[in-house]
Write an enzyme that holds these catalytic residues in place. Structure first.
Site, mmCIF file in Angstrom:
data_model
loop_
_atom_site.group_PDB
_atom_site.id
_atom_site.type_symbol
_atom_site.label_atom_id
_atom_site.label_comp_id
_atom_site.label_asym_id
_atom_site.label_seq_id
_atom_site.Cartn_x
_atom_site.Cartn_y
_atom_site.Cartn_z
ATOM 1 N N HIS A 371 0.699 -1.048 0.122
ATOM 2 C CA HIS A 371 -0.157 -0.050 0.013
ATOM 3 C C HIS A 371 0.800 1.093 0.070
ATOM 4 O O HIS A 371 1.616 1.345 0.015
ATOM 5 C CB HIS A 371 -1.186 0.535 1.197
ATOM 6 C CG HIS A 371 -2.052 -0.792 1.026
ATOM 7 N ND1 HIS A 371 -3.769 -0.091 0.346
ATOM 8 C CD2 HIS A 371 -2.960 -1.949 1.068
ATOM 9 C CE1 HIS A 371 -4.229 -0.996 0.786
ATOM 10 N NE2 HIS A 371 -3.500 -2.523 1.270
ATOM 11 N N PHE A 423 0.813 3.036 7.436
ATOM 12 C CA PHE A 423 0.171 3.479 7.271
ATOM 13 C C PHE A 423 -1.684 3.196 6.486
ATOM 14 O O PHE A 423 -1.400 4.012 5.260
ATOM 15 C CB PHE A 423 -0.822 4.921 7.711
ATOM 16 C CG PHE A 423 -1.742 5.270 9.086
ATOM 17 C CD1 PHE A 423 -2.108 4.727 9.978
ATOM 18 C CD2 PHE A 423 -2.581 5.990 8.122
ATOM 19 C CE1 PHE A 423 -3.044 5.477 10.449
ATOM 20 C CE2 PHE A 423 -3.880 6.747 8.389
ATOM 21 C CZ PHE A 423 -4.665 6.249 10.032
ATOM 22 N N ALA A 426 -9.425 3.075 5.420
ATOM 23 C CA ALA A 426 -10.552 3.219 3.801
ATOM 24 C C ALA A 426 -11.251 4.432 4.412
ATOM 25 O O ALA A 426 -11.596 4.474 5.084
ATOM 26 C CB ALA A 426 -11.556 2.240 4.505
#
Length: 470
Positions: A371, A423, A426
């Site tokens: 991510h 970190f 959503a």
């Protein structure tokens, strides 16, 4: 890879509004099974006598012999029961769908004429009223085609609906394959019609009933007296009528047999039920074909993505990026026992999340590290995935002030330094201020705690992405 064909989801928590004609709160549909003359009998070329659904509870087939008592009971249905029911329904002005066994109809010309003059629908109940569970698929298909042919010869019209009753696992697919039927009723799995994709055909299914059915007069743990049948029908009607009043109109099927409910000691229960429902507003009593015509008009089949039906390459192309840069999760999920339950966002998310949860710690850590930082260098360089770009933009992270950008950069560095992964949150569940507060709060967590929270957020991001597709 396995595919599980049974569908436990159906319409789920939010079934469609049936939108019955005239704003009816319920559709009550009566089926009269006409089987007399189509049952197992040596006279019909069968190897043994009939043993099912008669006053002789627990009867056994008599191989090579006629069972005079059994034949006589069936004869009663055609000779007396049918006409009693014909008078009841025509007198009440309630139309009926007949499930007619083709060979039985051929032996009952007067009853067929009466059905037609009353405007009743005559759907097909097969060629003979026999059990197909042990029949070869080809033999069942041949009987089906002969049933269609004979039905048209006897009634002058091809049947538009089909119900075998004692069917095999092949029955519904075989009936759909003919392209003949506007509806098939060999299921008992819903209170509403629904579309089923069978091969290339969108086939309408109108479920039938075995509980609101007079057959339980002839089975163990069934109805002993008419009052029990009436009470069960009334309670079913009351429950469904209340759902219809709340905006979720349903369908109630009532299954009848000439030789069973046609007996004078039982028919009064049916009469009381008809009288009862005629005392309510918003009750529609159609033939089954009218339900089919209404459903096709108001709820036509809609094309939708069915993940469980995709080939592997298409599945991976569509869902390989649901977990950021982690196609292996979709690849493992594809090999699960997928089926209709996984053709929704919730269902497919369950399959993907199972593979994520069952992965090793190192594999899950790899997903976390795949991510991007929030509002980080990749975002500034426009190198995020399309999904991440949209998600960050939805919270305004693509339009930060210099002060906000500096805060994010500082927090990103501190978070990665402490926990070893970016970190993750959503962002569609939060606004910009809420994200910053969560960032600052979670920075102080122990790494094990934060690893678990980050995994939960990854799953939530995946769910949001699936909702956008499905």
């Amino acid at each position: 890879m396995t595919r599980y064909p049974r569908d436990f989801s159906g319409y789920g928590a939010n079934p469609p509004d049936a939108a019955w004609p005239g704003g009816a709160r319920i559709a009550v549909q009566f089926v009269l099974n006409f089987e007399e003359g189509g049952e197992n009998c040596l006279l019909h070329g069968d190897a043994a006598s009939e043993a099912f659904l008669s006053e002789i509870v627990g009867a056994q087939p008599w191989p090579g012999q006629r069972h005079w008592n059994m034949e006589s009971i069936y004869d009663y249905g055609a000779r007396a029961g049918f006409w009693r029911l014909h008078r009841l329904f025509t007198g009440a002005g309630v139309p009926v769908t007949v499930y007619g066994v083709a060979s039985a109809l051929a032996r009952a010309p007067e009853q067929v004429r009466a059905m037609q003059l009353a405007g009743w629908e005559i759907a097909s109940h097969g060629l003979k009223w026999i059990d197909y569970k042990d029949h070869a698929e080809a033999d069942e298909a041949a009987d089906m085609m002969e049933a269609i042919r004979l039905h048209g010869e006897v009634t002058g019209e091809s049947p538009r609906g089909w119900y075998t009753g004692r069917c095999s696992v092949n029955t519904v697919a075989l009936a759909a394959k003919t392209g003949q039927f506007e509806y098939i009723s060999d299921t008992y799995d819903d209170d509403l019609p629904y579309w089923s994709k069978i091969g290339r055909r969108n086939q309408l299914i109108i479920p039938y009933t075995l509980d609101c059915n007079d057959m339980r007069f002839a089975t163990p743990q069934g109805f002993n007296v008419g009052d029990q049948f009436y009470a069960y029908l009334r309670d079913t009607f009351d429950a469904l009528y209340a759902e219809g009043a709340a905006g979720a109109a349903k369908m109630m099927s009532v299954g009848l047999h000439c030789r069973l409910i046609g007996r004078p000691g039982r028919v009064q229960a049916l009469k009381r039920f008809i009288d009862y429902i005629q005392g309510f507003e918003g009750v529609w009593c159609p033939r089954r074909i009218e339900i089919a015509e209404h459903w096709r008009k108001v709820h036509p089949p809609r094309k939708r993505l069915r993940p469980s039906a995709l080939k592997k390459a298409d599945f991976l192309e569509k869902f390989g990026g649901i977990f950021e840069h982690s196609e292996w999760i979709a690849e493992r999920a594809f090999d699960l026992e997928l089926g209709p339950a996984h053709d929704t966002a919730i269902g497919l998310h369950s399959a993907l999340a199972r593979m994520f949860r069952s992965a090793t710690v190192d594999e899950r850590m790899g997903v976390l590290r795949a991510h991007p930082d929030l509002a980080g260098k990749l975002a500034a360089a426009k190198r995020l995935t399309a999904e991440s770009t949209k998600e960050q933009a939805s919270a305004g992270l693509d339009a930060l002030t210099d002060k906000e950008r500096a805060s994010f950069e500082k927090l990103n560095k501190a978070y990665v330094k402490k926990h070893g992964f970016p970190f993750i949150i959503a962002v569609k569940d939060h606004d910009k201020a809420g994200i910053l507060r969560a960032f600052q709060r979670r920075l102080d967590h122990e790494t094990d705690t934060e690893f678990d929270e980050a995994c939960r957020q990854v799953e939530r991001i995946a769910e949001i992405r699936l909702e956008a597709i499905l």
